[in-house]
Enzyme design. Structure first.
Site, PDB file in Angstrom:
ATOM      1  N   GLY A 101      87.552 -32.137  28.545  1.00 40.01           N
ATOM      2  CA  GLY A 101      86.867 -32.429  29.803  1.00 40.01           C
ATOM      3  C   GLY A 101      87.082 -33.855  30.257  1.00 40.01           C
ATOM      4  O   GLY A 101      86.764 -34.207  31.386  1.00 40.01           O
ATOM      5  N   ASP A 151      84.119 -27.170  17.919  1.00 36.24           N
ATOM      6  CA  ASP A 151      85.162 -27.727  18.797  1.00 36.24           C
ATOM      7  C   ASP A 151      85.544 -29.145  18.378  1.00 36.24           C
ATOM      8  O   ASP A 151      86.457 -29.726  18.956  1.00 36.24           O
ATOM      9  CB  ASP A 151      84.708 -27.722  20.262  1.00 36.24           C
ATOM     10  CG  ASP A 151      83.365 -28.404  20.465  1.00 36.24           C
ATOM     11  OD1 ASP A 151      82.405 -28.009  19.779  1.00 36.24           O
ATOM     12  OD2 ASP A 151      83.278 -29.334  21.280  1.00 36.24           O
ATOM     13  N   ASN A 152      84.868 -29.699  17.394  1.00 36.03           N
ATOM     14  CA  ASN A 152      85.180 -31.065  16.963  1.00 36.03           C
ATOM     15  C   ASN A 152      85.812 -31.122  15.577  1.00 36.03           C
ATOM     16  O   ASN A 152      85.943 -32.195  14.995  1.00 36.03           O
ATOM     17  CB  ASN A 152      83.916 -31.927  16.997  1.00 36.03           C
ATOM     18  CG  ASN A 152      83.469 -32.211  18.426  1.00 36.03           C
ATOM     19  OD1 ASN A 152      84.280 -32.149  19.349  1.00 36.03           O
ATOM     20  ND2 ASN A 152      82.199 -32.505  18.610  1.00 36.03           N
TER      21      ASN A 152
HETATM   22  P1  AMP Z   1      82.100 -34.036  22.561  1.00 31.98           P
HETATM   23  O1  AMP Z   1      80.782 -33.723  21.956  1.00 31.98           O
HETATM   24  O2  AMP Z   1      82.274 -35.470  22.992  1.00 31.98           O
HETATM   25  O3  AMP Z   1      83.210 -33.593  21.690  1.00 31.98           O
HETATM   26  O4  AMP Z   1      82.176 -33.214  23.932  1.00 31.98           O
HETATM   27  C1  AMP Z   1      81.933 -31.819  24.038  1.00 31.98           C
HETATM   28  C2  AMP Z   1      82.593 -31.239  25.267  1.00 31.98           C
HETATM   29  O5  AMP Z   1      82.118 -31.889  26.446  1.00 31.98           O
HETATM   30  C3  AMP Z   1      84.102 -31.417  25.297  1.00 31.98           C
HETATM   31  O6  AMP Z   1      84.646 -30.276  25.887  1.00 31.98           O
HETATM   32  C4  AMP Z   1      84.280 -32.652  26.142  1.00 31.98           C
HETATM   33  O7  AMP Z   1      85.553 -32.685  26.762  1.00 31.98           O
HETATM   34  C5  AMP Z   1      83.173 -32.501  27.154  1.00 31.98           C
HETATM   35  N1  AMP Z   1      82.713 -33.807  27.678  1.00 31.98           N
HETATM   36  C6  AMP Z   1      81.998 -34.739  27.022  1.00 31.98           C
HETATM   37  N2  AMP Z   1      81.762 -35.793  27.823  1.00 31.98           N
HETATM   38  C7  AMP Z   1      82.349 -35.534  29.003  1.00 31.98           C
HETATM   39  C8  AMP Z   1      82.451 -36.216  30.260  1.00 31.98           C
HETATM   40  N3  AMP Z   1      81.915 -37.423  30.440  1.00 31.98           N
HETATM   41  N4  AMP Z   1      83.142 -35.610  31.250  1.00 31.98           N
HETATM   42  C9  AMP Z   1      83.682 -34.399  31.094  1.00 31.98           C
HETATM   43  N5  AMP Z   1      83.608 -33.697  29.954  1.00 31.98           N
HETATM   44  C10 AMP Z   1      82.943 -34.253  28.924  1.00 31.98           C
HETATM   45 MG    MG Z   2      84.745 -32.795  21.316  1.00 33.45          MG
END
Ligand code: AMP
Ligand code: MG
Length: 480
Positions: free
Chosen positions: A84, A243-244
């Site tokens: 994202g 997903d991480n």
């Molecule tokens: P994360 O927990 O950082 O791995 O994020 C989980 C999901 O949310 C992933 O698909 C990221 O790409 C999306 N995501 C997190 N922050 C943002 C943001 N500021 N803009 C767009 N997508 C985000």
């Molecule tokens: Mg992530």
């Protein structure tokens, strides 16, 4: 750079090609010269690092793309996710001929951004940049980064912060959640996708009698080794959603992480983790849960004539998790303690030491250094329950009495880091960087080049201890 674009060979339903959207007023943050050399960046590439790490320069050899995947977040099915706010901008060969992904984090909104703005803030970029570097230097498989840039553009979080971008490197951005997305939305792509994963990341499994089972076993073992190493260096990932986690067992996407200071295994470092799902002590069982969830996505690949047996075999693969984890954790802990791993009482004695650290709220890193320096009196003086400490020390010294302790001591120096990346160290570096001063980022970067070696000239007294317990903690959350 030597390009090896292979992700774009997958079915186009699995990604979306688009260009990065640069931030206004991009400027240099920090550059990892040694990593750029390892990745065979030419002088011209290195001279252009700010443009590359801010999305202003891309490569004709690779069209940037956002990956789609799904996942379980905090134990719940979250449906479609995806990159994202990051783009794969290249796949290149390093000096060992290994393919490495260059992923630009903070590069703008994609079709998978949901409600997000596609951006990353300087605070979280610095946290990820330094932790990736520290984990690599500590010997824990992890993503790293070639560099990061700051900007003059504000990005709204709880408050207005500075936008930034980081060029992350990893041997793999294929997550457990990729398989979940395919199974849920495009199951006909599964067989091909798994085949590619094996070819790219586990080619040795191609010749196995059952390549898919061999692949599953390897993913499980590598993840178990990674988590054992996290436990040993005191790393809490903070957001172990499916997903991480990737399929090569290298640490990825650790936003709200924490390195252990006072030994508190149930400490919640990610303040968005309301149910304490991702605390340090939970990591092995969460790893197991994630892999079990993942294995379910391989069931459709069962041969038609042998479905039940294949399911049982997959379940059997998961048995490798606990044995691999325990083998690595036990050996590593005994090495940290200076105890022989073959002695029947070594593990119990190590656990007794950890219980003391927990009960007395002692610093994890510092206590192992005291043990290695035989500063037993200093350790005892910090204990309220000195009887418990004396019982431990008696057992510890009696196990060591019959051993060749020279070798055990040499080992202790190799595995007990002198420094850990404390939140207050990060916080100071972030506050200065937000005022355009990256000197503290650079000092920490250098300190963590060699975390197992004492560096009198670089270290500061505040690096060596946690903040007093009455000082409020730095809050870290998923909002980054
Ligand atoms: P994360 O927990 O950082 O791995 O994020 C989980 C999901 O949310 C992933 O698909 C990221 O790409 C999306 N995501 C997190 N922050 C943002 C943001 N500021 N803009 C767009 N997508 C985000
Ligand atoms: Mg992530």
């Amino acid at each position: 750079m030597q390009f090896n674009p292979r992700y774009p060979l997958l079915n186009p339903k699995l990604f979306h090609q688009q260009m990065p959207v640069p931030l206004k007023g991009a400027k240099a943050g920090h550059f990892n010269q040694a990593l750029a050399d390892q990745l065979q960046w030419s002088d011209a590439d290195q001279a252009a690092w700010v443009e590359i790490c801010s999305g202003q320069k891309t490569f004709a050899e690779f069209e940037p793309l956002a990956m789609v995947y799904a996942g379980h977040q905090f134990g719940q099915w979250a449906g479609q996710l995806g990159d994202g706010r990051g783009l794969l901008i290249a796949q290149i060969l390093d000096k060992n001929n290994q393919t490495i992904d260059l992923h630009l984090k903070g590069a703008g909104a994609t079709p998978y951004s949901r409600m997000g703005d596609g951006r990353a803030v300087l605070r979280s970029v610095i946290r990820e940049y330094l932790a990736g570097h520290a984990l690599n230097a500590l010997g824990v498989a992890s993503s790293n980064a070639v560099g990061f840039t700051s900007s003059a553009q504000g990005v709204q979080r709880e408050k207005l912060e500075l936008g930034a971008m980081m060029l992350r490197t990893s041997d793999c951005h294929i997550r457990l959640g990729h398989f979940e997305w395919i199974n849920q939305y495009q199951p006909e792509l599964l067989a091909d996708f798994v085949q590619k994963c094996i070819e790219w990341h586990y080619p040795e499994c191609l010749n196995a009698e059952q390549p898919i089972l061999a692949f599953a076993t390897k993913v499980i073992q590598r993840t178990a080794v990674m988590i054992a190493k996290w436990q040993l260096v005191g790393f809490a990932h903070g957001v172990m959603n499916t997903d991480n986690l990737n399929i090569t067992g290298s640490t990825l996407d650790f936003g709200p992480y924490g390195f252990m200071e006072r030994f508190r295994p149930n400490w919640i470092n990610n303040h968005s983790d309301y149910n304490a799902r991702y605390t340090y002590q939970q990591q092995p069982s969460i790893g197991h849960w994630n892999l079990w969830t993942w294995l379910n996505n391989l069931i459709p690949l069962a041969p038609a004539e042998n479905k039940q047996q294949f399911k049982e075999d997959l379940a059997q693969c998961l048995e490798h998790f606990e044995t691999t984890f325990l083998e690595h954790y036990t050996l590593g802990l005994c090495q940290k303690m200076g105890l022989p791993s073959f002695h029947k009482d070594s593990f119990d004695c190590s656990m007794a030491f950890l219980r003391i650290l927990q009960a007395e709220q002692l610093d994890y890193t510092d206590s192992f250094i005291r043990l290695q320096n035989k500063s037993y009196t200093a350790l005892r003086d910090d204990c309220l329950d000195t009887r418990q400490f004396d019982t431990f020390l008696n057992q510890y010294q009696s196990i060591r009495a019959d051993q060749a302790t020279d070798e055990l001591d040499v080992q202790m120096f190799k595995v007990n880091p002198q420094y850990t990346l404390r939140n207050h160290m990060l916080q100071k570096a972030i506050e200065l960087a937000e005022r355009n001063d990256f000197s503290e980022v650079d000092r920490l970067f250098k300190l963590f080049n060699t975390p197992y070696t004492k560096q009198q000239l670089l270290e500061q007294t505040s690096d060596l201890a946690p903040l007093p317990s009455d000082v409020p903690e730095v809050m870290v959350s998923c909002s980054s």
